[in-house]
Design an enzyme around this catalytic site. Sequence first.
Site: not given
Length: 337
Positions: A163, A189
């Site tokens: 990501s 994350y």
Amino acid sequence: MIQNINPLQQPVQSGFNAASTAQEIIKGIDLTGKTVIITGGYAGIGLETTKVLVSAGATVIIPARDIEKAGKNLTGIDPIELEKMDLMDPDSIDAFSEKFLASGRNLDLLINNAGIMWVPLRRDDRGIESQLATNYLGQFHLTARLWPALKKAGNARVISVSSYGHQMAPFDFEDPNFAHREYQTLLGYGQSKTACNLFSVALDERGKKFNIRAYSLHPGSVYGTDLGREEPIDLYIQMGTHDKDGKIKPEVEAKLKTIPQGAATTVWCATSPDLQNIGGVYCENCDIAEIDLGQIEHRYDEPATIRGVQPYSIDQENAEKLWTLSEEMLGFTFDAD
């Protein structure tokens, strides 16, 4: 080129772009006889990836934590095989892998697609923070166990869906599990996705002698997935993507990728002839990404600017350091010979 960075980390002018769909990428590609494993291949961009690869002739195996949900979502898609597995449970990873290896099949494509985001602090039974366990260590573990089948294929690829979120945090080698620092969900994350990128760098270095190539990728800012289902709405408002009532702004929604567009870079990494002699790179928009040296202005309300790869996440020294730490955290050696 920056020291310790793969000189091939630069766009190849693939002819595709952010608007390309997975179905456009697969056109003309025959995967008959190929075996694919896709984690999370029953929802969001993972489901679209499954559909497209099956349409090209591949047999797709989907290890799923929620078998019931997976079965419903996959109704009518064939040939697929559905198996039980939880990336936060090492025993279930071993059981799934042992069953697959016992089948004697080659593994042509391993797509580490499953992931979680914006979750509160949770730990698995080993004390590992959940985003790190699910988004990275689980895929390291799974890849290690399936390595013999990848080698047998003779021309395999391992794709890790990362990501742009890797830009939120480098990997914290001193405190990866937030034992001594305040937990922030986006830091967790971010470091898990940085880890995905570094994993692909180190894995490709080990795998290329067996014709196993590895890639990480950013699917883009995609509308309609359930990745952010636990995110506090205040964060969306703060990023400028939603109004004060928590509704996505129409002008932002119009610029987001569709799920077929979101799956396109995964399919490109899995099948593109452009990558035949290239590996260990981070991709986006169906091409190899540009290195972000501060020249890209990022705005969350302009999804097209959410791009580029941070040097720390593709640094070869960091990749080797993380490989060693991962083995220590998991308690086994990933023998890639």
